[in-house]
Structure formats: structure tokens, C-alpha cells
Design a protein around this motif. Structure first.
Motif, PDB file in Angstrom:
ATOM      1  N   ALA A 154       0.900  -1.217  -0.072  1.00 32.57           N
ATOM      2  CA  ALA A 154       0.097  -0.050   0.055  1.00 32.57           C
ATOM      3  C   ALA A 154       0.888   1.386   0.043  1.00 32.57           C
ATOM      4  O   ALA A 154       0.461   2.274  -0.559  1.00 32.57           O
ATOM      5  N   ALA A 155       2.020   1.133   0.628  1.00 30.71           N
ATOM      6  CA  ALA A 155       2.931   2.414   0.805  1.00 30.71           C
ATOM      7  C   ALA A 155       3.881   2.382  -0.320  1.00 30.71           C
ATOM      8  O   ALA A 155       4.596   3.398  -0.364  1.00 30.71           O
ATOM      9  N   ASN A 156       4.077   1.399  -1.185  1.00 32.76           N
ATOM     10  CA  ASN A 156       5.294   1.486  -1.797  1.00 32.76           C
ATOM     11  C   ASN A 156       4.889   1.100  -3.497  1.00 32.76           C
ATOM     12  O   ASN A 156       5.716   0.366  -4.159  1.00 32.76           O
ATOM     13  N   ARG A 157       4.074   1.521  -3.782  1.00 32.23           N
ATOM     14  CA  ARG A 157       3.225   1.449  -5.126  1.00 32.23           C
ATOM     15  C   ARG A 157       4.665   1.944  -6.159  1.00 32.23           C
ATOM     16  O   ARG A 157       4.625   1.378  -7.283  1.00 32.23           O
ATOM     17  N   ASP A 158       4.987   3.078  -6.028  1.00 27.34           N
ATOM     18  CA  ASP A 158       5.866   3.419  -7.165  1.00 27.34           C
ATOM     19  C   ASP A 158       7.350   2.693  -7.278  1.00 27.34           C
ATOM     20  O   ASP A 158       7.817   2.375  -8.006  1.00 27.34           O
ATOM     21  N   GLY A 194      -0.147  -6.949  -9.151  1.00 22.51           N
ATOM     22  CA  GLY A 194      -1.493  -7.066  -8.738  1.00 22.51           C
ATOM     23  C   GLY A 194      -1.691  -6.681  -7.130  1.00 22.51           C
ATOM     24  O   GLY A 194      -2.632  -6.118  -6.810  1.00 22.51           O
ATOM     25  N   LEU A 195      -0.574  -7.061  -6.435  1.00 25.29           N
ATOM     26  CA  LEU A 195      -0.390  -6.803  -4.997  1.00 25.29           C
ATOM     27  C   LEU A 195      -0.447  -5.378  -4.830  1.00 25.29           C
ATOM     28  O   LEU A 195      -1.201  -4.936  -3.826  1.00 25.29           O
ATOM     29  N   ALA A 196       0.189  -4.724  -5.399  1.00 24.37           N
ATOM     30  CA  ALA A 196       0.354  -3.134  -5.481  1.00 24.37           C
ATOM     31  C   ALA A 196      -0.873  -2.148  -5.588  1.00 24.37           C
ATOM     32  O   ALA A 196      -1.210  -1.683  -5.033  1.00 24.37           O
ATOM     33  N   ALA A 222      -3.733  -3.408  -2.885  1.00 25.56           N
ATOM     34  CA  ALA A 222      -3.444  -3.039  -1.427  1.00 25.56           C
ATOM     35  C   ALA A 222      -3.773  -1.618  -1.245  1.00 25.56           C
ATOM     36  O   ALA A 222      -4.289  -1.404   0.232  1.00 25.56           O
ATOM     37  N   GLY A 223      -3.684  -0.632  -1.920  1.00 21.15           N
ATOM     38  CA  GLY A 223      -4.209   0.464  -1.469  1.00 21.15           C
ATOM     39  C   GLY A 223      -5.724   0.738  -1.161  1.00 21.15           C
ATOM     40  O   GLY A 223      -6.098   1.790  -0.551  1.00 21.15           O
ATOM     41  N   GLY A 224      -6.516  -0.087  -1.805  1.00 21.23           N
ATOM     42  CA  GLY A 224      -8.004  -0.084  -1.715  1.00 21.23           C
ATOM     43  C   GLY A 224      -8.448  -1.091  -0.741  1.00 21.23           C
ATOM     44  O   GLY A 224      -9.766  -1.168  -0.546  1.00 21.23           O
ATOM     45  N   LEU A 225      -7.667  -1.710   0.054  1.00 25.37           N
ATOM     46  CA  LEU A 225      -8.164  -2.686   1.104  1.00 25.37           C
ATOM     47  C   LEU A 225      -7.885  -2.221   2.504  1.00 25.37           C
ATOM     48  O   LEU A 225      -6.871  -1.885   2.887  1.00 25.37           O
ATOM     49  N   PRO A 226      -8.863  -1.957   3.260  1.00 22.82           N
ATOM     50  CA  PRO A 226      -8.794  -1.550   4.672  1.00 22.82           C
ATOM     51  C   PRO A 226      -8.188  -2.824   5.465  1.00 22.82           C
ATOM     52  O   PRO A 226      -7.789  -2.360   6.513  1.00 22.82           O
ATOM     53  N   GLU A 227      -8.326  -3.938   5.069  1.00 20.67           N
ATOM     54  CA  GLU A 227      -7.681  -4.993   5.966  1.00 20.67           C
ATOM     55  C   GLU A 227      -7.444  -6.032   4.997  1.00 20.67           C
ATOM     56  O   GLU A 227      -7.910  -6.195   3.665  1.00 20.67           O
ATOM     57  N   PHE A 254      -6.209 -11.305  -1.240  1.00 19.61           N
ATOM     58  CA  PHE A 254      -4.901 -10.631  -1.219  1.00 19.61           C
ATOM     59  C   PHE A 254      -3.669 -11.943  -0.624  1.00 19.61           C
ATOM     60  O   PHE A 254      -2.780 -12.115  -1.355  1.00 19.61           O
ATOM     61  N   GLU A 255      -4.140 -12.541   0.320  1.00 20.75           N
ATOM     62  CA  GLU A 255      -3.220 -13.551   0.988  1.00 20.75           C
ATOM     63  C   GLU A 255      -3.042 -14.638  -0.190  1.00 20.75           C
ATOM     64  O   GLU A 255      -1.693 -15.050  -0.228  1.00 20.75           O
TER      65      GLU A 255
END
Length: 201
Positions: free
Chosen positions: A30-34, A95-97, A100-105, A110-111
Motif C-alpha cells: 500500500a505504501a510502496n506502489r511506485d 496486482g498486490l500493489a 493493496a491501496g484499496g483494502l482496509p484490511e 490478497f493473501e
């Protein structure tokens, strides 16, 4: 160089190991998409170069009389398989990146994607090992490289194969991955010094 930069980008941003809690994985992507985009872009650059290398080596071996041609065919075949697996690894990482940004949990899907990503990476290790061994033996038998380079390629490839036998453990976060990483480092050194010799040839 692209491989080194890719791994430096991921390591520098604190990419999680396969044994990390899934919440940490979600937070990282979620924090490292770039950073993931940069790393995946580099993979898209070096995979075609790998295929050019192994097919070019095979052509050179055949032009020099065919000694080692069977080994170079192995390198081409396993290099192609490796490329396909790495495409899967990085498609899943993208796909993970993206998700991840749109998932609250953490969601089960995802797993699952993370687990398949880990399994694909673990399976890539023996493919890279076989590519390393095939290329090292082909280059040496055709007279392109000295004995020490053959040894380096064989050691690196063997370490990757050993790690590949434990692919399930690696995908589950085992420290066995460091055996593969040591073999990978040996392969990069072999690739660099051999590449210089092939360009001169």
C-alpha cells in the motif's frame, strides 16, 4: 545491472520476506506502489536481455563447432521457462500493489496472491540454477571461458538447485532462501565476466 537495481529498490524500501505477517505485506504494498512499479519495469527490461544472452550463446557455440551445444540448448530452454515464471512473479506483484491501496484490511484473495507470488519465486530458483549450469558448461566446452568461470557457474547453479528443492519451505519464509541468493550472486558475477568475454568474441 538492472537486476542489482531492482533488488536494491526492493531492499531499500523494506520489502517483506515471505515469512512476514500478511498485515506487513499489505502495508508495504500500500505504501510502496511506485517502488514496485520501478522494480517490475526493470524486470521487463532484463528478461528479454536474458533471452538474447542465452540464444546468442547458443549461436556462438554452434558457430565454434558445436561443442557444448546440448548444454546451451538446456540454457535456452530453462532460460525461457525462467522468464515465464518471472513474468508471473511480477504480474502478481503488480496486482498486490494495485489492490493493496484499496483494502482496509487483509482479504483472503490478497493473501492467496501473495502465496502464489512466493511459490512462483521459489520455483524460479531451480530454473535459474539449470540455466546457470547449462550456460557455464556450454561456454567452457566451446572454449569461450576458462575453468574457473565454469566452476563459478556450476557452484552458483548448484546452490540455486539446492534451494529449489526446498521451494515449499522458501515460499513459507524459510532461511533456505539465502542459499539461493548466494547462488544468484555467483550467477551474476559469472554473467558479468562471461558477458565481457562474449562481447570480445
Amino acid at each position: 545491472m538492472s537486476v542489482v537495481i531492482e533488488n536494491a529498490v526492493l531492499a531499500g524500501t523494506g520489502a517483506p520476506s515471505y515469512g512476514a505477517p500478511i498485515k506487513e505485506v499489505l502495508a508495504y504494498y500500500a505504501a510502496n506502489r511506485d517502488s514496485v512499479a520501478i522494480a517490475s519495469g526493470l524486470v521487463a527490461l532484463y528478461l528479454p536481455l536474458l533471452l538474447v544472452f542465452v540464444t546468442g550463446l547458443h549461436s556462438l557455440v554452434e558457430r565454434r563447432g558445436g561443442e557444448g551445444a546440448d548444454w546451451s540448448r538446456l540454457a535456452v530452454a530453462t532460460g525461457a521457462a525462467l522468464s515465464a515464471i518471472f513474468v508471473l512473479v511480477n504480474v502478481l506483484q503488480i496486482g498486490l500493489a494495485l489492490s493493496a491501496g484499496g483494502l482496509p484490511e487483509v482479504m483472503p484473495a490478497f493473501e492467496l496472491i501473495w502465496q502464489v507470488h512466493a511459490a512462483a519465486f521459489a520455483l524460479a530458483l531451480p530454473m535459474l540454477g539449470a540455466t546457470s549450469i547449462g550456460a557455464a558448461l556450454a561456454a567452457h566446452e566451446s572454449g569461450l571461458t576458462p575453468a574457473w568461470q565454469r566452476l563459478l557457474g556450476l557452484v552458483g547453479g548448484s546452490l540455486l538447485l539446492v534451494a529449489g528443492v526446498g521451494n515449499l519451505a522458501i515460499a513459507d519464509g524459510s532461511a533456505l532462501i539465502f542459499v539461493g541468493l548466494l547462488g544468484f550472486a555467483a550467477w551474476l558475477v559469472w554473467l558479468l565476466v562471461t558477458g565481457v568475454r562474449l562481447v570480445r568474441s
